[in-house]
Design an enzyme around this catalytic site. Structure first.
Site, PDB file in Angstrom:
ATOM      1  N   LYS A  79      -0.174  20.124  -6.427  1.00  0.00           N
ATOM      2  CA  LYS A  79      -0.455  19.494  -5.137  1.00  0.00           C
ATOM      3  C   LYS A  79      -0.941  20.593  -4.201  1.00  0.00           C
ATOM      4  O   LYS A  79      -0.644  21.776  -4.421  1.00  0.00           O
ATOM      5  CB  LYS A  79       0.844  18.884  -4.585  1.00  0.00           C
ATOM      6  N   GLY A 179       4.905  -5.218   2.878  1.00  0.00           N
ATOM      7  CA  GLY A 179       3.666  -4.433   2.986  1.00  0.00           C
ATOM      8  C   GLY A 179       2.561  -5.060   2.164  1.00  0.00           C
ATOM      9  O   GLY A 179       2.628  -5.089   0.930  1.00  0.00           O
ATOM     10  N   VAL A 180       1.577  -5.611   2.859  1.00  0.00           N
ATOM     11  CA  VAL A 180       0.444  -6.208   2.136  1.00  0.00           C
ATOM     12  C   VAL A 180      -0.845  -5.506   2.559  1.00  0.00           C
ATOM     13  O   VAL A 180      -1.784  -6.112   3.056  1.00  0.00           O
ATOM     14  CB  VAL A 180       0.373  -7.744   2.319  1.00  0.00           C
ATOM     15  N   GLY A 181      -0.833  -4.194   2.374  1.00  0.00           N
ATOM     16  CA  GLY A 181      -2.017  -3.374   2.621  1.00  0.00           C
ATOM     17  C   GLY A 181      -2.891  -3.374   1.374  1.00  0.00           C
ATOM     18  O   GLY A 181      -2.990  -4.386   0.670  1.00  0.00           O
ATOM     19  N   VAL A 183      -2.607  -2.095  -1.698  1.00  0.00           N
ATOM     20  CA  VAL A 183      -1.984  -2.450  -2.977  1.00  0.00           C
ATOM     21  C   VAL A 183      -1.261  -3.796  -2.877  1.00  0.00           C
ATOM     22  O   VAL A 183      -1.426  -4.676  -3.730  1.00  0.00           O
ATOM     23  CB  VAL A 183      -0.980  -1.367  -3.443  1.00  0.00           C
TER      24      VAL A 183
HETATM   25  P1  NAD Z   1      -1.667   0.776   2.921  1.00  0.00           P
HETATM   26  O1  NAD Z   1      -1.506   1.681   4.102  1.00  0.00           O
HETATM   27  O2  NAD Z   1      -2.974   0.151   2.651  1.00  0.00           O
HETATM   28  O3  NAD Z   1      -0.599  -0.417   2.996  1.00  0.00           O
HETATM   29  C1  NAD Z   1       0.693  -0.262   3.488  1.00  0.00           C
HETATM   30  C2  NAD Z   1       0.987  -1.492   4.317  1.00  0.00           C
HETATM   31  O4  NAD Z   1       2.349  -1.425   4.742  1.00  0.00           O
HETATM   32  C3  NAD Z   1       0.134  -1.575   5.591  1.00  0.00           C
HETATM   33  O5  NAD Z   1      -0.485  -2.852   5.653  1.00  0.00           O
HETATM   34  C4  NAD Z   1       1.150  -1.353   6.710  1.00  0.00           C
HETATM   35  O6  NAD Z   1       0.817  -2.083   7.878  1.00  0.00           O
HETATM   36  C5  NAD Z   1       2.414  -1.854   6.077  1.00  0.00           C
HETATM   37  N1  NAD Z   1       3.642  -1.361   6.696  1.00  0.00           N
HETATM   38  C6  NAD Z   1       3.888  -0.142   7.221  1.00  0.00           C
HETATM   39  N2  NAD Z   1       5.133  -0.082   7.703  1.00  0.00           N
HETATM   40  C7  NAD Z   1       5.704  -1.277   7.450  1.00  0.00           C
HETATM   41  C8  NAD Z   1       6.976  -1.841   7.705  1.00  0.00           C
HETATM   42  N3  NAD Z   1       7.928  -1.157   8.312  1.00  0.00           N
HETATM   43  N4  NAD Z   1       7.218  -3.107   7.280  1.00  0.00           N
HETATM   44  C9  NAD Z   1       6.250  -3.822   6.690  1.00  0.00           C
HETATM   45  N5  NAD Z   1       5.026  -3.357   6.426  1.00  0.00           N
HETATM   46  C10 NAD Z   1       4.754  -2.107   6.807  1.00  0.00           C
HETATM   47  O7  NAD Z   1      -1.151   1.609   1.655  1.00  0.00           O
HETATM   48  P2  NAD Z   1      -1.332   1.250   0.119  1.00  0.00           P
HETATM   49  O8  NAD Z   1      -2.434   2.076  -0.417  1.00  0.00           O
HETATM   50  O9  NAD Z   1      -1.348  -0.218  -0.060  1.00  0.00           O
HETATM   51  O10 NAD Z   1       0.023   1.844  -0.485  1.00  0.00           O
HETATM   52  C11 NAD Z   1       1.242   1.144  -0.364  1.00  0.00           C
HETATM   53  C12 NAD Z   1       2.362   1.992  -0.958  1.00  0.00           C
HETATM   54  O11 NAD Z   1       2.087   2.260  -2.321  1.00  0.00           O
HETATM   55  C13 NAD Z   1       2.545   3.352  -0.292  1.00  0.00           C
HETATM   56  O12 NAD Z   1       3.910   3.694  -0.324  1.00  0.00           O
HETATM   57  C14 NAD Z   1       1.770   4.289  -1.202  1.00  0.00           C
HETATM   58  O13 NAD Z   1       2.260   5.612  -1.136  1.00  0.00           O
HETATM   59  C15 NAD Z   1       2.051   3.660  -2.551  1.00  0.00           C
HETATM   60  N6  NAD Z   1       1.028   3.967  -3.561  1.00  0.00           N
HETATM   61  C16 NAD Z   1      -0.263   3.553  -3.405  1.00  0.00           C
HETATM   62  C17 NAD Z   1      -1.200   3.812  -4.385  1.00  0.00           C
HETATM   63  C18 NAD Z   1      -2.630   3.322  -4.251  1.00  0.00           C
HETATM   64  O14 NAD Z   1      -3.333   3.237  -5.258  1.00  0.00           O
HETATM   65  N7  NAD Z   1      -3.101   2.990  -3.057  1.00  0.00           N
HETATM   66  C19 NAD Z   1      -0.841   4.515  -5.546  1.00  0.00           C
HETATM   67  C20 NAD Z   1       0.484   4.934  -5.685  1.00  0.00           C
HETATM   68  C21 NAD Z   1       1.406   4.635  -4.697  1.00  0.00           C
END
Ligand code: NAD
Length: 367
Positions: A79, A179-181, A183
Site C-alpha cells: 500500500k 449503504g446503497v452507493g 456497490v
Molecule cells: P460509495 O461511497 O459509493 O457508497 C457508500 C454509501 O454509503 C454511500 O451512498 C453513502 O452515502 C452511504 N453511507 C455513508 N455513511 C452512511 C451511514 N452512516 N449510513 C448509511 N449509509 C451511509 O462506496 P462503495 O464503493 O459502494 O463501497 C461501499 C463499501 O464497500 C465501502 O466500505 C468500501 O470500502 C467497500 N468496498 C468497495 C469496493 C468497490 O469495488 N467499490 C471494493 C471493496 C470494498
C-alpha cells in the site's frame, strides 16, 4: 524503533519517498511478496502526523497480503500513502514524482487508486511506470469495480446462506442493506432479481429513492436498519457497524456485506460465533475489486473477471470449513486460511527463484 515495529508486523520493505520541488511526501509499504508482487492502492490524506501516515500504510499493506492470499491471487500485500490534502495539493509533478518511486521498485509494488485518488491522478503515475492498475479503460484498464464487488458479495452470501440455512435460495430470505452507493446499489439489484425482500438505508436520500423506485425496496431510517426483522444484515457503507451497541439489535442470522472492517473489535467477532450467527469475513467477500484489477496484468477480460468472482463462493466456504475444523470464529479462520496458503506456496519455491515482475499485456501508457 521502526525496525521493532516492522519485525512485529512482518513487513519486508518500507520506502520513504521525498521530492521537495514536487511537494511529495509519501510512504510505500511492502508487507509480503511470497505469493507475488505487492499490490495495493495509494491513499492521499492530510494526516495529522507522519507517524499516523506510517501507521496507516503499515496496517493497510498488511491487510492487502491477507486479502490477496484468501482471494487465491498470486499477489502479495502493499500500500502507499501520500501525505497531503487531495483537494489542494495535487499536481502533475507530485504524481509523476510518486510514479518514479513506484517505477524504482521494478514491479515489487503495483499501485492502484484508493481514498483521495482518482483515475486522472493515475494517468500521471502511468506516465512514469507501468506498475499501475485500475487505470482508465482507454489504457486497457478494468474500469469501475463496483458491479464485480457486488457480484462477489452475492457469492459470499450464497456460501453464508448455505452454511446457516442449508440452501442457497437468495429470494427466500429478507435483507437489510446499509449503504446503497456504488456497490450497495448493484448488490440490491441482484437481491431483487432473485425476488428477495430488501430494506435499504443511506444518508443519500436520492440513492434510497432509486432503490425504492427502480427495484421496489423498502426504505428505512439510518438507525432503524439495525432493528429490521430480517435474515441477513449487509453492511455496504462504513466499517465498525457491528459493535456493542448494535449487536443486540441485529436480528439477522447472517452478516454478509461489502464494507471493510465490519467488526468493531475481535471480541464482537467471537460473540457472533457464540450467538450462532454466520459472519462472512469482509475482506474475503469484498475481494471482487482486487480480483478485477489483477486481471489487467494479462489483458483485461470481463468474462474471466466474472468467473474469478465466483471463486469467492468457494473461498468463503473454505473459511467456514477452517472455522469448524479449528473451532474458531470465521474472522480468525480467514486469517488462518491466508497464513496457511502463504506458508504452503512459500515452501514450493526454490530458494534462488525470486518473484518475476509481471508484464502487462494489451495496455497503453500515456495518451
Ligand atoms: P460509495 O461511497 O459509493 O457508497 C457508500 C454509501 O454509503 C454511500 O451512498 C453513502 O452515502 C452511504 N453511507 C455513508 N455513511 C452512511 C451511514 N452512516 N449510513 C448509511 N449509509 C451511509 O462506496 P462503495 O464503493 O459502494 O463501497 C461501499 C463499501 O464497500 C465501502 O466500505 C468500501 O470500502 C467497500 N468496498 C468497495 C469496493 C468497490 O469495488 N467499490 C471494493 C471493496 C470494498
Amino acid at each position: 524503533m521502526i525496525f521493532e515495529t516492522l519485525s512485529t508486523t512482518g513487513h519486508e520493505e518500507v520506502v520513504f519517498c521525498h521530492n521537495k520541488d514536487a511537494g511529495l511526501k509519501a510512504i510505500i509499504a511492502i508487507h509480503n511478496t511470497v505469493l507475488g508482487p505487492a499490490l495495493g492502492g495509494t491513499r492521499m490524506w492530510a494526516y495529522k502526523t507522519e507517524q499516523d501516515a506510517l501507521n496507516d500504510v503499515l496496517r493497510l499493506s498488511r491487510g492487502m497480503t491477507y486479502k490477496a492470499a484468501v482471494a487465491g491471487l498470486n499477489l502479495g500485500g502493499g500500500k502507499a500513502v501520500i501525505i497531503g490534502d487531495p483537494n489542494k495539493d495535487k499536481s502533475e509533478a507530485l504524481f509523476r514524482a510518486f510514479g518514479r518511486y513506484v517505477a524504482s521498485l521494478n514491479g515489487r509494488y503495483i499501485t492502484a487508486e484508493d481514498v483521495g485518488i482518482d483515475v486522472n491522478d493515475m494517468e500521471f503515475v502511468l506516465k512514469e511506470t507501468e506498475y499501475v492498475t485500475g487505470v482508465h479503460q482507454v489504457h486497457g484498464g478494468s474500469g469501475d469495480p463496483s458491479p464485480f464487488t457486488a457480484y462477489g458479495t452475492l457469492q459470499g452470501l450464497l456460501a453464508s446462506l448455505n452454511k446457516q440455512y442449508g440452501n442457497e435460495e437468495v429470494g427466500k430470505y429478507s435483507y437489510a442493506v446499509q449503504g446503497v452507493g456504488h456497490v450497495g446499489f448493484e448488490y440490491v439489484k441482484l437481491l431483487r432479481e432473485a425476488g428477495a425482500k430488501v430494506f435499504v438505508t443511506d444518508i443519500n436520500e436520492e440513492a434510497v429513492q432509486r432503490c425504492v423506485d427502480e427495484y421496489g425496496c423498502e426504505a428505512v431510517g439510518l438507525d432503524d436498519i439495525y432493528d429490521c426483522d430480517v435474515d441477513v444484515y449487509s453492511p455496504c457503507a462504513l466499517g465498525g457497524t457491528v459493535n456493542e451497541n448494535t449487536l443486540d439489535r441485529i436480528k439477522a442470522k447472517v452478516i454478509c456485506g461489502a464494507a471493510n472492517n465490519q467488526l468493531a473489535t475481535d471480541e464482537i467477532g467471537d460473540e457472533l460465533t457464540r450467538r450462532g450467527l454466520v459472519y462472512a469475513p469482509d475482506y474475503a467477500v469484498n475481494a471482487g475489486g482486487l480480483m478485477n484489477v489483477s486481471i489487467e496484468f494479462d489483458g483485461y477480460n470481463r468474462e474471466r473477471a466474472m468467473r474469478m468472482m465466483r471463486g469467492i463462493y468457494y473461498n468463503v466456504g473454505k473459511i467456514f470449513q477452517i472455522a469448524d475444523r479449528d473451532n474458531i470464529p470465521t474472522y480468525k479462520a480467514a486469517d488462518r486460511m491466508a497464513e496457511e496458503r502463504i506458508a504452503a506456496i512459500g515452501k514450493i519455491k526454490l530458494p534462488h527463484m525470486g518473484n518475476v515482475a509481471p508484464r502487462f499485456l494489451g495496455r497503453t501508457r500515456g495518451q
